[in-house]
Design a protein around this motif. Structure first.
Motif, PDB file in Angstrom:
ATOM      1  N   CYS A   1       0.829  -1.213   0.000  1.00 26.48           N
ATOM      2  CA  CYS A   1       0.000   0.000   0.000  1.00 26.48           C
ATOM      3  C   CYS A   1       0.863   1.263   0.000  1.00 26.48           C
ATOM      4  O   CYS A   1       0.521   2.266  -0.648  1.00 26.48           O
ATOM      5  CB  CYS A   1      -0.944  -0.005   1.197  1.00 26.48           C
ATOM      6  SG  CYS A   1      -2.216  -1.297   1.108  1.00 26.48           S
TER       7      CYS A   1
ATOM      8  N   ARG B   1      -4.300   6.644  -1.498  1.00 23.20           N
ATOM      9  CA  ARG B   1      -4.940   7.778  -0.834  1.00 23.20           C
ATOM     10  C   ARG B   1      -6.433   7.516  -0.746  1.00 23.20           C
ATOM     11  O   ARG B   1      -7.016   6.897  -1.637  1.00 23.20           O
ATOM     12  CB  ARG B   1      -4.668   9.078  -1.596  1.00 23.20           C
ATOM     13  CG  ARG B   1      -3.186   9.431  -1.679  1.00 23.20           C
ATOM     14  CD  ARG B   1      -2.975  10.740  -2.431  1.00 23.20           C
ATOM     15  NE  ARG B   1      -1.555  11.099  -2.500  1.00 23.20           N
ATOM     16  CZ  ARG B   1      -0.716  10.694  -3.446  1.00 23.20           C
ATOM     17  NH1 ARG B   1      -1.169   9.912  -4.422  1.00 23.20           N
ATOM     18  NH2 ARG B   1       0.545  11.061  -3.436  1.00 23.20           N
ATOM     19  N   PRO B   2      -7.086   7.993   0.324  1.00 23.67           N
ATOM     20  CA  PRO B   2      -8.532   7.774   0.481  1.00 23.67           C
ATOM     21  C   PRO B   2      -9.298   8.245  -0.758  1.00 23.67           C
ATOM     22  O   PRO B   2      -9.018   9.311  -1.310  1.00 23.67           O
ATOM     23  CB  PRO B   2      -8.887   8.612   1.715  1.00 23.67           C
ATOM     24  CG  PRO B   2      -7.613   8.662   2.502  1.00 23.67           C
ATOM     25  CD  PRO B   2      -6.512   8.719   1.481  1.00 23.67           C
ATOM     26  N   GLY B   3     -10.259   7.429  -1.165  1.00 28.34           N
ATOM     27  CA  GLY B   3     -11.100   7.770  -2.305  1.00 28.34           C
ATOM     28  C   GLY B   3     -10.594   7.272  -3.639  1.00 28.34           C
ATOM     29  O   GLY B   3     -11.331   7.312  -4.634  1.00 28.34           O
TER      30      GLY B   3
ATOM     31  N   GLU C   1      -9.944  -0.965   4.293  1.00 27.32           N
ATOM     32  CA  GLU C   1     -10.061  -0.605   5.707  1.00 27.32           C
ATOM     33  C   GLU C   1      -8.974   0.353   6.153  1.00 27.32           C
ATOM     34  O   GLU C   1      -9.253   1.335   6.864  1.00 27.32           O
ATOM     35  CB  GLU C   1      -9.999  -1.875   6.569  1.00 27.32           C
ATOM     36  CG  GLU C   1     -11.235  -2.746   6.493  1.00 27.32           C
ATOM     37  CD  GLU C   1     -11.137  -3.963   7.386  1.00 27.32           C
ATOM     38  OE1 GLU C   1     -12.190  -4.475   7.817  1.00 27.32           O
ATOM     39  OE2 GLU C   1      -9.993  -4.433   7.659  1.00 27.32           O
ATOM     40  N   ARG C   2      -7.739   0.097   5.773  1.00 25.37           N
ATOM     41  CA  ARG C   2      -6.610   0.870   6.289  1.00 25.37           C
ATOM     42  C   ARG C   2      -6.326   2.131   5.476  1.00 25.37           C
ATOM     43  O   ARG C   2      -5.772   3.098   6.015  1.00 25.37           O
ATOM     44  CB  ARG C   2      -5.346   0.005   6.307  1.00 25.37           C
ATOM     45  CG  ARG C   2      -5.434  -1.235   7.182  1.00 25.37           C
ATOM     46  CD  ARG C   2      -5.353  -0.910   8.661  1.00 25.37           C
ATOM     47  NE  ARG C   2      -5.335  -2.132   9.454  1.00 25.37           N
ATOM     48  CZ  ARG C   2      -4.230  -2.751   9.857  1.00 25.37           C
ATOM     49  NH1 ARG C   2      -3.031  -2.265   9.514  1.00 25.37           N
ATOM     50  NH2 ARG C   2      -4.295  -3.854  10.581  1.00 25.37           N
ATOM     51  N   HIS C   3      -6.669   2.112   4.183  1.00 25.48           N
ATOM     52  CA  HIS C   3      -6.281   3.239   3.323  1.00 25.48           C
ATOM     53  C   HIS C   3      -7.449   3.904   2.608  1.00 25.48           C
ATOM     54  O   HIS C   3      -7.242   4.834   1.842  1.00 25.48           O
ATOM     55  CB  HIS C   3      -5.233   2.773   2.308  1.00 25.48           C
ATOM     56  CG  HIS C   3      -3.936   2.380   2.948  1.00 25.48           C
ATOM     57  ND1 HIS C   3      -2.899   3.268   3.150  1.00 25.48           N
ATOM     58  CD2 HIS C   3      -3.526   1.193   3.478  1.00 25.48           C
ATOM     59  CE1 HIS C   3      -1.895   2.644   3.751  1.00 25.48           C
ATOM     60  NE2 HIS C   3      -2.247   1.391   3.970  1.00 25.48           N
ATOM     61  N   GLY C   4      -8.668   3.446   2.864  1.00 23.07           N
ATOM     62  CA  GLY C   4      -9.856   4.137   2.393  1.00 23.07           C
ATOM     63  C   GLY C   4     -10.051   4.155   0.888  1.00 23.07           C
ATOM     64  O   GLY C   4     -10.677   5.085   0.358  1.00 23.07           O
ATOM     65  N   VAL C   5      -9.567   3.150   0.191  1.00 23.86           N
ATOM     66  CA  VAL C   5      -9.733   3.115  -1.268  1.00 23.86           C
ATOM     67  C   VAL C   5     -10.907   2.218  -1.641  1.00 23.86           C
ATOM     68  O   VAL C   5     -11.365   1.390  -0.856  1.00 23.86           O
ATOM     69  CB  VAL C   5      -8.449   2.613  -1.960  1.00 23.86           C
ATOM     70  CG1 VAL C   5      -7.299   3.576  -1.711  1.00 23.86           C
ATOM     71  CG2 VAL C   5      -8.079   1.211  -1.487  1.00 23.86           C
ATOM     72  N   ARG C   6     -11.391   2.407  -2.862  1.00 24.29           N
ATOM     73  CA  ARG C   6     -12.449   1.564  -3.422  1.00 24.29           C
ATOM     74  C   ARG C   6     -11.784   0.520  -4.316  1.00 24.29           C
ATOM     75  O   ARG C   6     -11.046   0.866  -5.226  1.00 24.29           O
ATOM     76  CB  ARG C   6     -13.451   2.400  -4.203  1.00 24.29           C
ATOM     77  CG  ARG C   6     -14.286   3.328  -3.308  1.00 24.29           C
ATOM     78  CD  ARG C   6     -15.244   4.195  -4.103  1.00 24.29           C
ATOM     79  NE  ARG C   6     -14.531   5.246  -4.842  1.00 24.29           N
ATOM     80  CZ  ARG C   6     -14.605   5.429  -6.144  1.00 24.29           C
ATOM     81  NH1 ARG C   6     -15.325   4.612  -6.903  1.00 24.29           N
ATOM     82  NH2 ARG C   6     -13.953   6.422  -6.713  1.00 24.29           N
TER      83      ARG C   6
END
Length: 397
Positions: A168, A174-176, A195-200
């Motif tokens: 990661c 990055r989130p998102g 969960e840890r990095h907020g990605v889809r």
């Protein structure tokens, strides 16, 4: 010696009673690797049935593996034996009829595309669909079925978590952002990244058993998992990751694979490829591994991989930690042996010997340094951003 290596139980079976004296040619070949037939050292071969000699001399790797599965011979420490055999390059020194069969197999793999879309599901059906109970018992809690990173880890669980965090960080998630996971397995990386990095995350696998369990494990997260071949993917993703899947792509499909990844990757995106490799180009896959573990597999050499990347991607980073796969495999083998009493009602002794042979011979493969483990960070040639290579430090712990 790693603790995982020291605690493996001795193989069960009859004590060696060679029916006939070993052929001189086999005895001399094994002597090059300091392996004796009927010797007392942990890496020596103990023969239970003399038919093992004929099977090995006529079929080499395939004959050795099949005769071990059938109980024709034993070895207290298969990992140590295979390290010696491979350092002596006996895998490249087949005698007589066995050599002709290997040449025929090399020709088959050169002439035919063994990893077509129509054949792609074979490895899922034969290996990954073998039974989730086996892999749940053998792997860590996230069911990560690839090399762990042991530099600062105390055990398998922590080593796999450090590997996921390293991936990661290398991808600069990055989130998102959107992440494509080609060969998502049981969803461990997809869940960790969400969960840890907020990605889809969008993940694809060719195994029905993997998909079903991965969907359970990723329920409620922004994770979409598909039973799909990578070649039919559409869309555009900020980041792409592929862990332990490239080994199934096949040399004839390297161009299609990287062209597909480039098409799916955003211009400023990052692509992390995690794959087993070999120290030099090999004309064929090990016949026993091909038949019983990973059908249609092909391990890349540095030259083959670099040739396929040329003109398609920029290699920003090439990280080798192949020796960590030795320790990972030994940990899996120990866990598999410990779990066997509860697995035995569902699987026969031949399956146990097959899996034991697979895990320990592969440990010897990586210990010999023929086997490598690479993580490459790749970017499109039109990317304008500067990439700084990542190596884990205290933050990874």
């Amino acid at each position: 010696m790693h603790s995982e290596q020291a605690t493996l139980s001795r193989p069960q079976g009859p004590q060696p009673q060679p029916a006939v004296d070993p052929p001189a040619v086999l005895r001399e070949l094994l002597a090059r690797a300091d392996v004796q037939i009927g010797g007392s050292r942990p890496w020596d071969m103990r023969v239970n049935d003399g038919r093992a000699f004929r099977r090995i001399l006529t079929q080499w790797s395939l004959g050795a593996g099949e005769s071990y599965m059938d109980g024709d011979w034993d070895c207290e420490r298969l990992d140590m034996m295979f390290e010696r055999l491979l350092r002596a390059e006996l895998d490249r020194t087949a005698p007589g009829l066995a050599r002709l069969k290997l040449l025929a197999e090399s020709l088959r793999q050169r002439l035919f595309n063994l990893q077509t879309v129509e054949r792609a599901h074979q490895v899922g059906e034969r290996h990954y669909d073998a039974g989730n109970d086996v892999f749940e018992a053998m792997l860590d809690s996230r069911m990560i079925y690839s090399c762990a990173y042991w530099e600062q880890a105390r055990d398998l669980e922590q080593a796999q978590e450090h590997k996921l965090e390293m991936i990661c960080r290398k991808l600069e998630l990055r989130p998102g952002e959107t992440l494509l996971d080609i060969g998502c397995g049981w969803g461990g990386l997809a869940r960790f990244a969400a969960e840890r990095h907020g990605v889809r995350v969008t993940g694809v696998t060719i195994s029905k058993e993997q998909l079903a369990l991965a969907q359970q494990r990723c329920a409620g997260l922004p994770v979409t998992l598909l039973l799909q071949d990578y070649r039919s993917l559409e869309g555009r993703f900020d980041k792409i990751v592929s862990v332990g899947m490239f080994e199934h792509v096949g040399l004839k499909n390297y161009g299609v694979y990287f062209d597909t990844a480039r098409r799916l990757l955003a211009p400023e995106g990052l692509f992390l490829l995690h794959t087993i490799g070999v120290d030099r180009s090999a004309p064929h896959t090990d016949p026993w591994i091909e038949r019983y573990i990973f059908p249609n597999g092909k391990l890349p050499s540095p030259r083959e991989l670099a040739g396929a990347l040329e003109g398609r991607f920029i290699v920003e980073d090439w990280h080798n930690f192949g020796t960590d796969y030795d320790r990972t495999l030994m940990a899996w083998a120990e866990r598999f042996e410990a779990a066997w009493p509860r697995l035995a009602p569902q699987y026969d002794e031949g399956f146990r010997r097959m899996f034991r042979y697979y895990l320990l011979s592969c440990a010897g493969f990586f210990r010999s340094r023929q086997g490598q483990l690479w993580q490459l960070v790749l970017t499109r040639p039109d990317r304008r951003g500067v990439y700084r290579s990542v190596r884990p430090g205290p933050a990874a712990a």
